[in-house]
Motif scaffolding. Structure first.
Motif, short mmCIF file in Angstrom:
data_model
loop_
_atom_site.label_atom_id
_atom_site.label_comp_id
_atom_site.label_asym_id
_atom_site.label_seq_id
_atom_site.Cartn_x
_atom_site.Cartn_y
_atom_site.Cartn_z
N GLU A 150 -39.28 80.59 62.50
CA GLU A 150 -39.18 81.49 61.22
C GLU A 150 -39.81 82.61 61.24
O GLU A 150 -39.42 83.60 60.53
N PHE A 151 -40.94 82.58 61.96
CA PHE A 151 -41.85 83.85 62.01
C PHE A 151 -42.22 84.40 63.41
O PHE A 151 -43.27 84.46 63.87
N PRO A 152 -41.29 84.87 63.86
CA PRO A 152 -41.49 85.33 65.53
C PRO A 152 -42.20 86.45 65.63
O PRO A 152 -42.64 86.48 66.98
N ALA A 153 -42.66 87.14 64.70
CA ALA A 153 -43.54 88.30 64.81
C ALA A 153 -44.91 87.70 65.37
O ALA A 153 -45.45 88.60 66.00
N TYR A 154 -45.07 86.53 65.04
CA TYR A 154 -46.55 85.89 65.47
C TYR A 154 -46.22 85.04 66.54
O TYR A 154 -45.66 84.10 66.40
N GLY A 155 -47.16 85.11 67.78
CA GLY A 155 -47.28 84.41 68.82
C GLY A 155 -48.17 83.35 68.33
O GLY A 155 -49.50 83.48 67.88
N VAL A 156 -47.87 81.82 68.67
CA VAL A 156 -48.66 80.85 68.53
C VAL A 156 -48.97 79.96 69.57
O VAL A 156 -47.89 80.00 70.57
N ASP A 157 -49.94 79.23 69.99
CA ASP A 157 -50.06 78.30 70.79
C ASP A 157 -49.27 76.90 70.29
O ASP A 157 -49.54 76.86 69.11
N ASP A 158 -49.33 75.94 71.12
CA ASP A 158 -48.58 74.58 70.79
C ASP A 158 -49.55 73.83 69.75
O ASP A 158 -49.05 73.23 68.97
N ASP A 159 -50.90 74.14 69.92
CA ASP A 159 -51.84 73.24 68.93
C ASP A 159 -52.07 74.02 67.66
O ASP A 159 -52.98 73.57 67.09
N GLU A 160 -51.55 75.13 67.53
CA GLU A 160 -51.57 75.75 66.21
C GLU A 160 -50.75 75.56 65.19
O GLU A 160 -49.68 75.07 65.49
N ILE A 161 -51.15 75.75 63.83
CA ILE A 161 -50.23 75.69 62.68
C ILE A 161 -50.19 77.03 61.90
O ILE A 161 -51.13 77.81 62.10
N GLY A 162 -49.33 77.12 61.01
CA GLY A 162 -49.20 78.33 60.07
C GLY A 162 -49.31 77.66 58.48
O GLY A 162 -48.35 76.69 58.31
N VAL A 163 -50.18 77.92 57.59
CA VAL A 163 -50.22 77.55 56.21
C VAL A 163 -49.62 78.62 55.64
O VAL A 163 -50.22 79.62 55.34
N LEU A 164 -48.61 78.61 55.05
CA LEU A 164 -47.62 79.38 54.09
C LEU A 164 -48.02 79.44 52.61
O LEU A 164 -47.69 78.40 52.03
N ASP A 165 -48.51 80.68 52.22
CA ASP A 165 -48.88 80.78 50.70
C ASP A 165 -47.74 81.63 50.10
O ASP A 165 -47.68 82.81 50.55
N PRO A 166 -46.80 81.10 49.58
CA PRO A 166 -45.49 81.58 48.83
C PRO A 166 -45.98 82.77 47.82
O PRO A 166 -45.43 83.88 47.37
N ASN A 167 -47.44 82.43 47.27
CA ASN A 167 -47.73 83.69 46.24
C ASN A 167 -49.16 84.33 46.81
O ASN A 167 -49.81 84.62 46.44
N ALA A 168 -48.43 84.94 47.80
CA ALA A 168 -49.06 85.87 48.65
C ALA A 168 -48.26 87.24 48.72
O ALA A 168 -47.13 87.24 48.60
N GLY A 169 -48.84 88.47 49.01
CA GLY A 169 -48.34 89.73 49.22
C GLY A 169 -49.04 90.83 49.79
O GLY A 169 -50.03 90.59 50.36
N VAL A 170 -48.29 91.84 49.97
CA VAL A 170 -49.04 93.09 50.47
C VAL A 170 -48.91 94.03 49.56
O VAL A 170 -47.94 94.58 48.99
N PHE A 171 -50.12 94.88 49.37
CA PHE A 171 -50.24 95.98 48.49
C PHE A 171 -50.05 97.49 49.10
O PHE A 171 -50.17 97.53 50.43
N ARG A 172 -49.57 98.52 48.50
CA ARG A 172 -49.72 99.84 48.80
C ARG A 172 -51.04 100.43 48.04
O ARG A 172 -50.57 100.70 46.76
N PRO A 173 -52.07 100.31 48.57
CA PRO A 173 -53.31 100.50 47.74
C PRO A 173 -53.39 101.87 47.12
O PRO A 173 -53.67 102.06 45.98
N GLU A 174 -52.97 103.02 47.89
CA GLU A 174 -52.91 104.19 47.28
C GLU A 174 -52.15 104.43 46.19
O GLU A 174 -52.35 104.92 45.23
N LEU A 175 -50.97 104.11 46.27
CA LEU A 175 -49.86 103.94 45.13
C LEU A 175 -50.53 102.99 43.91
O LEU A 175 -50.31 103.42 42.76
N ALA A 176 -51.02 102.05 44.13
CA ALA A 176 -51.80 101.33 43.53
C ALA A 176 -52.87 102.02 42.67
O ALA A 176 -52.77 101.79 41.23
#
Length: 406
Positions: A150-176
Motif C-alpha cells: 500500500e505504501f511502497p515509498a517506505y522500506g520496512v523490515d519483516d517485524d515492523e508494522i505501520g499504524v495508519l492515522d486517517p485524520n492526519a496530514g501535511v501543512f504548507r506552513p508558510e502559506l498557513a
C-alpha cells in the motif's frame, strides 16, 4: 506614533456576536501580539474575531525562515504518542484549520493520512496504539506485507508494522501563516513587521510596549515569540531553550510513489534511524527531519548556524538509504530553523508571571503548528474573560512559575 485605534473595520464573530450581543466597551481591548509566526498570527485572528483591536509586531517579516514556522512542511496527526490528553484539543484545532481555509478560500492542510512505523514494542508505536484504543480513534494496523503493497515509498523490515492515522496530514506552513495573517487583517488587525520589541512594562492602567520606534499603550499583550521567548516572558533561565532543527531534502526516483495521495506523512522509528518523512510538495524531493541525532541547543537564536556539520548530513543520508528505497540518498538541500523547547516538552499557554494582562503562548517544543488555532483561541479567551474552558492543564505556565511574584 499611536496604535491605540484600529486601522480598519473590526468584525466580531465571537459567540456573543453570533448570538446577537455585541461586545461591551469593557470587553473590547487594545491587544499587542508580539511575534508573527503561526502562533502569533492565529492568536491575532482569534482576537480579531472577538472584536478586539489587534496589533502584531515582529522583528522580521511574516512569515520568515528563522523561527518555528519555516521549513516548507509540517505534520498534523491525531493518534498522539505524546498523550491522549492532547487529542480533543487537536481535533478542535483541525476544525479551526478548516474554518480558516474556508474564510481565505485556500488550502494549507492536505489530509493525506499519517503513519507511525516501527516494531510493535517500540515505545512510540505502542503509545500511538494505546492512544487509539483508549479513545476509540480511527486507525488501521498494517503488517510489513501490507505496508509494502500500500505504501511502497517506505522500506520496512519483516517485524515492523505501520499504524495508519486517517485524520492526519501535511501543512504548507508558510502559506498557513499567510492565511492566518490575511484573515486577521481582514478582520481589522494591524501588522508591523521589522519592529523589534525591546521591553514590555505593565502599569496600573496600561501595558507599555517599547520598540526602537517608540512606545505604545495596550490593555493586554500576548507574547508569541517562539524561540525568542526568554527575553520578554519573565520565565526563569532555561525554561525555554532554543534548538536548531535540521531538514534535508532528497530527490525522488519515482514521483508517483511520493505525492500526498500515495505517501502519508510518517514518524519512523528504527534501530538504524528515526525521522519524520513528508510527501513531495514541490514535485522533486521528499523532506526528512532527523530525530535520531540530538538537535543542538543554541544560546541565542541569532547563533543559529545555517551550515550543518557533514556528520549530521551523512547520518541522515544513511537512514534514507536504508529505509526510503525510492529516494536518491543524497541530500540536495539542507535547511535549519529554530523552535523553543521546555524541559517537559509541553507548550506554555496561559497568564505569565509578570502581570495577568501579559499572556504567554511560547515554548511550543515542536508541537505548536498543529495546535496553533486552538492556542490562539485559548489565548483570546484569556484576554477577553480571564479564563478558557479549552485550556489544557499540561500547558499551564504555573508549572514553571509557581512562587513567582505577579
Amino acid at each position: 506614533m499611536n496604535t491605540d485605534t484600529a486601522t480598519g473595520p473590526v468584525a466580531d464573530t465571537s459567540a456573543d456576536a453570533a448570538a446577537g450581543t455585541p461586545p461591551t466597551a469593557a470587553a473590547h481591548k487594545r491587544v499587542a501580539v508580539v511575534g508573527g509566526g503561526i502562533v502569533g498570527t492565529m492568536t491575532a485572528w482569534q482576537l480579531a474575531q472577538r472584536g478586539h483591536t489587534v496589533t502584531v509586531l515582529d522583528q522580521w517579516n511574516t512569515p520568515n525562515d528563522r523561527g518555528a514556522s519555516a521549513g516548507e512542511s509540517r505534520i498534523f496527526r491525531t493518534l498522539y504518542k505524546e498523550g491522549p490528553e492532547y487529542v480533543a484539543f487537536i481535533q478542535r484545532a483541525g476544525q479551526k484549520w478548516k474554518e480558516l481555509e474556508a474564510a481565505q478560500d485556500t488550502q494549507v492542510l492536505d489530509w493525506c493520512g499519517g503513519l507511525t512505523i516501527g516494531r510493535p514494542d517500540h515505545p512510540d508505536v505502542a503509545a500511538v496504539l494505546a492512544c487509539a484504543h483508549e479513545l476509540g480513534l480511527d486507525h488501521r494496523v498494517l503488517n510489513a506485507t501490507a505496508m509494502r503493497e500500500e505504501f511502497p515509498a517506505y522500506g520496512v523490515d519483516d517485524d515492523e508494522i505501520g499504524v495508519l492515522d486517517p485524520n492526519a496530514g501535511v501543512f504548507r506552513p508558510e502559506l498557513a501563516v499567510l492565511a492566518a495573517r490575511d484573515e486577521a487583517i481582514r478582520l481589522g488587525a494591524t501588522y508591523r513587521p521589522y519592529t523589534e520589541v525591546l521591553h514590555v512594562r505593565p502599569f496600573p492602567d496600561r501595558v507599555m510596549v517599547h520598540t526602537a520606534e517608540g512606545s505604545d499603550a495596550f490593555d493586554s499583550v500576548v507574547l508569541a515569540t517562539g524561540p525568542w521567548a526568554g527575553a520578554l516572558s519573565g520565565l526563569g533561565d532555561g525554561v525555554i531553550r532554543p534548538k536548531q532543527l535540521v531538514g534535508s531534502w532528497f530527490p525522488v526516483k519515482d514521483l508517483s510513489l511520493h505525492t500526498p495521495d500515495r505517501m502519508p506523512i510518517s514518524v519512523r522509528r528504527h534501530p538504524e534511524g528515526a525521522f519524520s518523512a513528508f510527501p513531495s510538495l514541490d514535485g522533486a524531493g521528499v523532506k526528512i527531519l532527523n530525530h535520531h541525532l540530538e538537535w543542538p541547543t543554541i544560546d541565542q537564536v541569532d547563533d543559529l548556524a545555517r551550515f550543518v556539520a557533514p556528520d549530521f548530513v551523512r547520518s541522515t543520508e544513511a537512514a534514507v538509504a536504508r529505509l526510503m528505497p525510492h529516494l536518491d540518498p543524497t541530500a540536495v538541500r539542507v535547511s535549519t530553523w529554530t523552535d523553543g523547547y521546555t524541559p517537559d516538552g509541553a507548550p506554555i499557554v496561559g497568564v505569565g508571571p509578570v502581570d495577568d494582562r501579559i499572556v504567554l503562548a511560547v515554548g511550543m517544543s515542536g508541537q505548536g503548528f498543529k495546535f496553533s488555532p486552538m492556542v490562539g483561541s485559548v489565548v483570546a479567551d484569556l484576554v477577553t474573560t480571564g479564563s478558557s474552558s479549552d485550556a489544557l492543564d499540561i500547558m499551564d505556565p504555573a508549572r514553571f512559575t509557581s512562587g513567582a511574584s505577579s
